[in-house]
Design an enzyme around this catalytic site. Structure first.
Site, short mmCIF file in Angstrom:
data_model
loop_
_atom_site.label_atom_id
_atom_site.label_comp_id
_atom_site.label_asym_id
_atom_site.label_seq_id
_atom_site.Cartn_x
_atom_site.Cartn_y
_atom_site.Cartn_z
N SER A 175 1.38 9.73 8.16
CA SER A 175 2.33 8.89 7.42
C SER A 175 3.75 9.46 7.44
O SER A 175 4.72 8.73 7.64
CB SER A 175 1.85 8.75 5.97
OG SER A 175 0.60 8.10 5.92
N GLY A 176 3.88 10.79 7.25
CA GLY A 176 5.21 11.40 7.25
C GLY A 176 5.84 11.41 8.62
O GLY A 176 7.03 11.08 8.78
N GLU B 129 0.39 12.82 19.22
CA GLU B 129 -0.75 12.82 18.31
C GLU B 129 -2.02 13.05 19.11
O GLU B 129 -2.33 12.29 20.03
CB GLU B 129 -0.84 11.49 17.55
CG GLU B 129 -2.09 11.32 16.71
CD GLU B 129 -2.28 12.44 15.70
OE1 GLU B 129 -3.34 13.10 15.75
OE2 GLU B 129 -1.36 12.66 14.86
N CYS C 102 -4.45 10.25 5.79
CA CYS C 102 -4.51 9.22 4.76
C CYS C 102 -5.14 7.94 5.29
O CYS C 102 -6.04 7.37 4.68
CB CYS C 102 -3.12 8.93 4.22
SG CYS C 102 -3.11 7.67 2.92
N CYS D 185 -7.20 8.91 1.99
CA CYS D 185 -7.05 8.08 0.80
C CYS D 185 -7.36 6.60 1.03
O CYS D 185 -7.95 5.96 0.15
CB CYS D 185 -5.65 8.25 0.21
SG CYS D 185 -4.32 8.29 1.42
N LYS E 100 -11.24 6.12 1.64
CA LYS E 100 -11.91 6.57 0.42
C LYS E 100 -11.72 5.57 -0.71
O LYS E 100 -12.65 5.28 -1.47
CB LYS E 100 -11.39 7.95 0.01
CG LYS E 100 -12.11 8.55 -1.18
CD LYS E 100 -11.73 10.01 -1.36
CE LYS E 100 -10.22 10.19 -1.46
NZ LYS E 100 -9.80 11.59 -1.60
N TYR F 249 0.16 1.08 12.92
CA TYR F 249 1.02 2.25 13.08
C TYR F 249 1.54 2.36 14.51
O TYR F 249 2.72 2.67 14.74
CB TYR F 249 0.25 3.52 12.70
CG TYR F 249 0.35 3.89 11.25
CD1 TYR F 249 1.02 5.03 10.85
CD2 TYR F 249 -0.19 3.07 10.26
CE1 TYR F 249 1.12 5.38 9.50
CE2 TYR F 249 -0.08 3.40 8.92
CZ TYR F 249 0.57 4.54 8.55
OH TYR F 249 0.69 4.87 7.22
N TYR G 145 -9.72 16.75 -6.94
CA TYR G 145 -9.79 15.29 -6.92
C TYR G 145 -10.77 14.79 -5.86
O TYR G 145 -11.49 13.81 -6.10
CB TYR G 145 -8.39 14.69 -6.72
CG TYR G 145 -7.79 14.87 -5.34
CD1 TYR G 145 -7.90 13.87 -4.39
CD2 TYR G 145 -7.08 16.01 -5.01
CE1 TYR G 145 -7.33 14.01 -3.12
CE2 TYR G 145 -6.52 16.18 -3.76
CZ TYR G 145 -6.65 15.17 -2.82
OH TYR G 145 -6.10 15.32 -1.56
N GLU H 241 -13.89 12.42 -6.85
CA GLU H 241 -13.90 11.07 -6.30
C GLU H 241 -15.20 10.78 -5.55
O GLU H 241 -15.85 9.75 -5.76
CB GLU H 241 -12.69 10.87 -5.39
CG GLU H 241 -11.39 10.75 -6.17
CD GLU H 241 -10.15 10.75 -5.31
OE1 GLU H 241 -9.08 10.40 -5.83
OE2 GLU H 241 -10.24 11.10 -4.11
N GLY I 22 -10.47 22.48 -1.09
CA GLY I 22 -9.06 22.62 -0.77
C GLY I 22 -8.76 22.26 0.67
O GLY I 22 -9.67 21.99 1.47
N HIS J 42 -0.20 -8.55 -24.84
CA HIS J 42 -1.53 -8.60 -25.47
C HIS J 42 -2.35 -9.78 -24.93
O HIS J 42 -1.79 -10.85 -24.68
CB HIS J 42 -1.34 -8.75 -26.98
CG HIS J 42 -2.61 -8.75 -27.76
ND1 HIS J 42 -3.34 -7.60 -27.99
CD2 HIS J 42 -3.29 -9.77 -28.35
CE1 HIS J 42 -4.41 -7.91 -28.70
NE2 HIS J 42 -4.40 -9.22 -28.92
N GLU K 265 -0.97 -2.18 -23.19
CA GLU K 265 -0.19 -2.28 -24.42
C GLU K 265 -0.32 -1.04 -25.29
O GLU K 265 0.54 -0.76 -26.13
CB GLU K 265 -0.59 -3.52 -25.21
CG GLU K 265 -1.99 -3.47 -25.80
CD GLU K 265 -2.32 -4.74 -26.58
OE1 GLU K 265 -1.51 -5.13 -27.46
OE2 GLU K 265 -3.37 -5.35 -26.31
#
Length: 449
Positions: free
Chosen positions: A16-17, A36, A44, A49, A52, A100, A179, A183, A264, A438, A443
């Protein structure tokens, strides 16, 4: 721009970056190439992400179908088919990979689908032996899942392989408390897998607010997810039937069909030639960069997870944009790393921005907390006792809301807007003055007194 080199910019890594940096730099007029070695889109899109989150959506149907009966739907018994979900997710990943590639093609970025190594301050050598030159080299190679040095560790898998399983395991052990661990624990549990999270420390999600992570632990235990804390791995033994016996220090062995390492992620810097050309590496072999993403070698820059600053896709994208605008857009830009929102797509999900209560205690003179502990309306009618928890951290001196922490249905969707308020420095009184929408869960953010 200069014609002294083959390219103005050569990007290594099309996540992505890297893609953002490449296409924006090209739009600013730079001659850009990108290499690449695996698939376009990076962690990602390909194995992180995005797929997932699609599994998270799939897992939610287990509870949604159960709850539907209380809302009058005559739901017959359902059977989950893992290959259908897996293959549909992988097809979506392939579609995104194509997008991409199209983005780079439209911006006239030259693509090399092979490994690239830095062999000089301005030189790149491709896997086929070709040597190319560039005025600037940008490293955006991301990070990979870490695997501990434990006998038999090779019998486990990482998050990379979780999207390609032949079947959902009946028993799974997940190593880690972050995480990714929580997940996948939620996902597998909803797919009728017996899940045990094993953590060498004494807590999960240590960077999140204590009340929020304790609530997730409580809910997870109620659902039937098992936890073992302060339990380092000693060895993993694979049996003849393919199952695993997992030996832990100070605890009885656990039998499982799958072991997921979620302990990690490590920056992808090995074998890139960085140290040979003088690029300094820091902790965890991450590339050390300044506020403008420049390394110790003036012509070499780095963004994203390979710098191990904030390992989040939106941050890598921001860094790629800032790099391109600064270098080629005549618009010097630096990323602001304060008040970055984050989420854990657990069951239920967590969302957070700003200071936790522990951080407020350390950084602020005095602070106030406001908490709303409630059962969502949908859960009430469904007969589900699961409760949500929203928390505001307020600087007592300025009355600014400096932290928002949430656990409950759609918490990440709600927090994105609330994060704007924290970023803008809005006060608790401004929250109070906002009329509630509401009936909604959101709220609660403006009703805490």
């Amino acid at each position: 721009m200069t014609k002294a080199y083959d390219y103005d910019l050569f990007v290594i890594g099309a996540g992505s970056g890297g893609v953002r940096a490449a296409r924006v730099s090209a739009a600013h007029g730079a001659r850009v190439a990108i290499a690449e070695e695996y698939r376009m889109g990076g962690t990602c899109v390909i194995r992180g992400c995005v797929p997932k989150k699609l599994l998270v959506y799939g897992a939610h149907f287990a509870e949604d179908l159960q709850d539907a009966r209380r809302f009058g739907w005559r739901v017959k018994s359902c059977r989950f088919d893992w290959p259908t979900l897996r293959d549909n997710v992988l097809a979506e990943v392939e579609r995104l990979e194509g997008i991409y590639t199209d983005i780079l093609d439209r911006n006239e970025v030259e693509i090399f689908q092979q490994r690239a190594v830095i062999t000089g301050p301005n030189e790149i050598t491709l896997a086929d032996g070709s040597k190319l030159t560039a005025a600037t080299i940008l490293v955006a190679t991301g990070a990979r899942p870490a695997v501990p040095d434990v006998p038999g560790a090779e019998h486990g898998v990482t998050s990379n392989e979780m999207f390609h399983l032949d079947a959902v395991p009946k028993r799974a052990v997940i190593a880690g408390g972050g995480y990714i661990a929580n997940e996948f624990a939620g996902i597998l549990h909803e797919f009728a897998c017996e899940v045990t999270i094993v953590n060498r420390g004494d807590r999960i999600l240590r960077h999140y607010d204590e009340q929020i992570r304790d609530r997730l632990l409580q809910i997870s235990l109620t659902k039937g997810i098992n936890f073992k804390f302060n339990a380092p791995f000693e060895k993993i033994v694979k049996r003849k039937d393919g199952s695993l016996r997992i030996h832990l220090a100070g605890s009885s062995p656990i039998d499982a069909d799958l072991l997921l390492w979620a302990v990690g992620r490590s920056p992808n810097t090995e074998g890139l030639g960085l140290e040979k050309v003088g690029v300094k590496l820091g902790k965890n072999r991450a590339i050390l960069v300044d506020d403008d993403n420049q390394s110790s070698v003036p012509s070499i820059y780095a963004i994203g997870d390979v710098t191990d600053r904030v390992q989040l896709t939106p941050v890598a994208i921001r860094e790629g944009q800032a790099f391109a605008d600064t270098m080629y857009g005549n618009k010097p830009t630096r990323v602001d790393y304060t008040n970055i929102p984050s989420a854990v797509f657990s069951h239920p999900p967590i969302a957070s921005v700003g200071l936790s209560e522990g951080q407020a205690r350390d950084k602020l003179g005095t602070y106030k907390t406001y908490v709303s502990d409630f059962r969502p309306m949908k859960n009430v009618l469904a007969g589900r006792n699961e409760r949500s928890l929203y928390k505001l951290i307020v600087d007592e001196e300025t009355e600014k809301v400096v932290g928002i922490h949430m656990i409950g249905p759609d918490a990440p969707e709600i927090l994105q807007v609330a994060a704007i308020a924290v970023k803008a420095g809005l006060t608790k009184s401004q929250f109070d003055e906002t009329v509630a929408l509401h009936p909604t869960m959101s709220e609660e953010l403006v009703l805490m007194r």
